[in-house]
Design a protein around this motif. Structure first.
Motif, PDB file in Angstrom:
ATOM      1  N   GLU A   1     -19.994 -50.679  49.455  1.00 56.07           N
ATOM      2  CA  GLU A   1     -20.116 -49.755  48.328  1.00 56.07           C
ATOM      3  C   GLU A   1     -19.034 -49.943  47.268  1.00 56.07           C
ATOM      4  O   GLU A   1     -19.065 -49.299  46.213  1.00 56.07           O
ATOM      5  N   CYS A   2     -18.070 -50.805  47.524  1.00 55.37           N
ATOM      6  CA  CYS A   2     -16.988 -51.042  46.560  1.00 55.37           C
ATOM      7  C   CYS A   2     -17.441 -52.031  45.497  1.00 55.37           C
ATOM      8  O   CYS A   2     -18.024 -53.068  45.799  1.00 55.37           O
ATOM      9  N   ALA A   3     -17.171 -51.708  44.233  1.00 49.19           N
ATOM     10  CA  ALA A   3     -17.546 -52.590  43.114  1.00 49.19           C
ATOM     11  C   ALA A   3     -16.340 -53.167  42.396  1.00 49.19           C
ATOM     12  O   ALA A   3     -16.429 -54.216  41.766  1.00 49.19           O
ATOM     13  N   ASN A   4     -15.197 -52.485  42.463  1.00 49.24           N
ATOM     14  CA  ASN A   4     -14.007 -52.922  41.757  1.00 49.24           C
ATOM     15  C   ASN A   4     -12.771 -52.350  42.429  1.00 49.24           C
ATOM     16  O   ASN A   4     -12.869 -51.485  43.304  1.00 49.24           O
ATOM     17  N   PHE A   5     -11.627 -52.801  42.008  1.00 52.41           N
ATOM     18  CA  PHE A   5     -10.368 -52.343  42.606  1.00 52.41           C
ATOM     19  C   PHE A   5      -9.302 -52.221  41.532  1.00 52.41           C
ATOM     20  O   PHE A   5      -9.422 -52.771  40.430  1.00 52.41           O
ATOM     21  N   ALA A   6      -8.229 -51.509  41.866  1.00 52.54           N
ATOM     22  CA  ALA A   6      -7.036 -51.449  41.023  1.00 52.54           C
ATOM     23  C   ALA A   6      -5.828 -51.400  41.949  1.00 52.54           C
ATOM     24  O   ALA A   6      -5.727 -50.528  42.816  1.00 52.54           O
ATOM     25  N   PHE A   7      -4.930 -52.363  41.766  1.00 52.11           N
ATOM     26  CA  PHE A   7      -3.723 -52.459  42.582  1.00 52.11           C
ATOM     27  C   PHE A   7      -2.530 -52.005  41.754  1.00 52.11           C
ATOM     28  O   PHE A   7      -2.286 -52.516  40.670  1.00 52.11           O
ATOM     29  N   PHE A   8      -1.787 -51.014  42.264  1.00 54.22           N
ATOM     30  CA  PHE A   8      -0.680 -50.413  41.528  1.00 54.22           C
ATOM     31  C   PHE A   8       0.661 -50.948  42.028  1.00 54.22           C
ATOM     32  O   PHE A   8       0.765 -51.441  43.156  1.00 54.22           O
ATOM     33  N   PRO A   9       1.712 -50.832  41.207  1.00 59.97           N
ATOM     34  CA  PRO A   9       3.029 -51.354  41.597  1.00 59.97           C
ATOM     35  C   PRO A   9       3.589 -50.741  42.882  1.00 59.97           C
ATOM     36  O   PRO A   9       4.433 -51.354  43.525  1.00 59.97           O
ATOM     37  N   ASN A  10       3.140 -49.534  43.246  1.00 61.27           N
ATOM     38  CA  ASN A  10       3.615 -48.906  44.480  1.00 61.27           C
ATOM     39  C   ASN A  10       2.861 -49.398  45.709  1.00 61.27           C
ATOM     40  O   ASN A  10       2.945 -48.792  46.776  1.00 61.27           O
ATOM     41  N   LYS A  11       2.096 -50.490  45.551  1.00 64.88           N
ATOM     42  CA  LYS A  11       1.338 -51.132  46.631  1.00 64.88           C
ATOM     43  C   LYS A  11       0.092 -50.351  47.046  1.00 64.88           C
ATOM     44  O   LYS A  11      -0.490 -50.623  48.091  1.00 64.88           O
ATOM     45  N   LYS A  12      -0.306 -49.393  46.235  1.00 65.32           N
ATOM     46  CA  LYS A  12      -1.521 -48.636  46.531  1.00 65.32           C
ATOM     47  C   LYS A  12      -2.736 -49.368  45.959  1.00 65.32           C
ATOM     48  O   LYS A  12      -2.732 -49.813  44.815  1.00 65.32           O
ATOM     49  N   CYS A  13      -3.778 -49.441  46.770  1.00 67.52           N
ATOM     50  CA  CYS A  13      -4.999 -50.152  46.414  1.00 67.52           C
ATOM     51  C   CYS A  13      -6.143 -49.149  46.286  1.00 67.52           C
ATOM     52  O   CYS A  13      -6.582 -48.570  47.274  1.00 67.52           O
ATOM     53  N   PHE A  14      -6.603 -48.939  45.050  1.00 72.89           N
ATOM     54  CA  PHE A  14      -7.694 -48.001  44.792  1.00 72.89           C
ATOM     55  C   PHE A  14      -9.011 -48.777  44.724  1.00 72.89           C
ATOM     56  O   PHE A  14      -9.150 -49.705  43.924  1.00 72.89           O
ATOM     57  N   LEU A  15      -9.947 -48.386  45.523  1.00 74.46           N
ATOM     58  CA  LEU A  15     -11.271 -49.002  45.518  1.00 74.46           C
ATOM     59  C   LEU A  15     -12.219 -48.144  44.708  1.00 74.46           C
ATOM     60  O   LEU A  15     -12.255 -46.914  44.876  1.00 74.46           O
ATOM     61  N   GLY A  16     -13.008 -48.756  43.822  1.00 71.11           N
ATOM     62  CA  GLY A  16     -13.841 -47.994  42.901  1.00 71.11           C
ATOM     63  C   GLY A  16     -15.316 -48.274  43.051  1.00 71.11           C
ATOM     64  O   GLY A  16     -15.733 -49.275  43.652  1.00 71.11           O
ATOM     65  N   SER A  17     -16.116 -47.408  42.457  1.00 69.43           N
ATOM     66  CA  SER A  17     -17.574 -47.524  42.514  1.00 69.43           C
ATOM     67  C   SER A  17     -18.106 -48.223  41.275  1.00 69.43           C
ATOM     68  O   SER A  17     -17.377 -48.472  40.302  1.00 69.43           O
TER      69      SER A  17
END
Length: 416
Positions: free
Chosen positions: A86-102
């Motif tokens: 179900e994941c279509a895209n991602f965003a990786f932040f400097p604090n090493k957090k990985c957000f998975l998007g729709s």
């Protein structure tokens, strides 16, 4: 046995002969390990060309347990996304957090250091080859995005090679072009330059700038030194470089404006005014607007962070400069809504302008070293003859930051 064409075309522009000779004293296994590791780094830095967006993120987050996840880097974050249907895209932040998007997420500007992209990369990115339809820019963000192949307006330096840390790399094929030169009438009286005090033996002011992709101007002058000794200055853009006598700019004995790599024009934006651009010189600097527009384009094409340039008969040259607070151009460009980024259309005052994309496309070319001044020392660069050489310590700074002694262990780590 490493292919000769790979070694010469991809590694030698970054390796100095003294480093190669030093490496030849290593064992065969260690030397192969070093080359293997460097090739891996170069391949990793180029495999996602045009796929990732730097300083951008998507607007939606998948409602799944654990999101955002921890990740080591953007590639690791993308791998997590690819493993989730179900994941279509991602965003990786400097604090090493990985957000998975729709799939309904919209690409928008974010904080510095964020890296975003799709769940998988195409072999050839449409962002690096396509052009917008005539409807660009449109009244809404959705319509503007739809005007581009792939459904997204290209982001700054999207198609420029970057290292694993996201920092722009040097072009290995097109090194640099000289756009303006004090020998041919360019003023070069720049402000906002950085004084370079750590030139190595045999290194010139010009070579320092040629080896740094974010350096677009180099100046040598002696008026600021009490003993009239020559001083070196480098600049990312250089302020007011076209001013004549007077002002607070440097008085060069020699200087040039350089353009690293190449660029392509994505859209003609004459006749409209882009909100958020920064004035670099006014309309009085050049006698006619065509000459002013030419130098305005030089500034944008030499400045890797610049995507837009415009020239106004009444106001002069404007470019986008994200280093400055007022230099933020809204993404994507829109002509409507309560905050349009294009604030006028059909204007006869904004006579020239373009949206450009910096890239490293073209035939391999040598580094354009300047004709030496009397008493100056030139440095040896691959493809040039009869010049003195750098000390290896300077060139090693241009590598990937990995000492030669560590190459064997790095290779073994990748094999594991």
């Amino acid at each position: 046995v490493w292919p000769r064409n790979i070694i010469s075309e991809r590694l030698l522009p970054r390796l100095h002969v003294s480093m190669i000779l030093r490496a030849s004293r290593m064992t065969s296994r260690s030397l192969q390990g070093c080359v293997y590791f460097l090739l891996l780094v170069l391949a990793r830095s180029e495999q996602n060309l045009g796929c990732f967006h730097y300083g951008f993120a998507y607007t939606t987050v998948l409602p799944v347990l654990g999101n955002p996840f921890n990740a080591t880097d953007a590639v690791n974050c993308q791998t997590r996304c690819a493993a989730m249907p179900e994941c279509a895209n991602f965003a990786f932040f400097p604090n090493k957090k990985c957000f998975l998007g729709s799939s309904d997420g919209k690409l928008r500007s974010a904080q510095a250091g964020v890296v975003a992209g799709p769940k998988s990369c195409s072999p050839v990115s449409e962002a690096c080859t396509g052009f917008p339809s005539p409807s660009f820019p449109a009244a809404t963000a959705e319509r503007t995005m739809a005007a581009w192949p792939g459904g997204e307006q290209p982001t700054p330096l999207q198609c420029w090679p970057r290292g694993s840390d996201g920092f722009p790399m040097r072009c290995l094929n097109r090194t640099a072009n000289v756009l303006e030169d004090t020998l041919t009438g360019w003023s070069g009286r720049c402000e906002g330059m950085k004084h370079i005090t750590d030139l190595q033996e045999g290194e010139t002011c010009q070579i320092r700038c040629l080896m740094a992709p974010l350096c677009s101007v180099w100046i040598e002058e002696s008026t600021t030194d009490p003993a009239n000794a020559s001083r070196c200055w480098n600049g990312i853009l250089g302020d007011k470089c076209n001013q004549q006598a007077g002002g607070n700019g440097l008085v060069p004995t020699r200087g040039q404006r350089l353009a690293h790599g190449t660029f392509r024009v994505l859209a003609n934006i004459a006749g409209m005014q882009i909100k958020g651009l920064v004035q670099t010189f006014d309309n009085t600097v050049y006698a006619d607007w065509q000459e002013g527009a030419k130098h305005c384009k030089f500034e944008c094409s030499s400045f890797l962070l610049c995507q837009f340039w415009q020239y106004s008969r009444a106001h002069g040259c404007y470019i986008d400069d994200p280093r400055k607070g007022r230099g933020d151009v809204h993404y994507p460009l829109v002509t409507g809504g309560h905050e349009p980024s294009v604030i006028s259309t059909g204007s006869t005052d904004w006579v020239a302008g373009e949206m450009i994309q910096h890239n490293c496309v073209g035939a391999k070319s040598p580094i354009p070293t300047a004709a030496p001044l009397e008493g100056s020392v030139q440095a040896k660069v691959a493809g040039l003859q009869d010049q003195q050489t750098f000390k290896s310590g300077f060139i090693s700074k241009l590598l990937v930051g990995v000492p030669v002694s560590q190459c064997k262990s790095q290779k073994e780590g990748h094999e594991d």
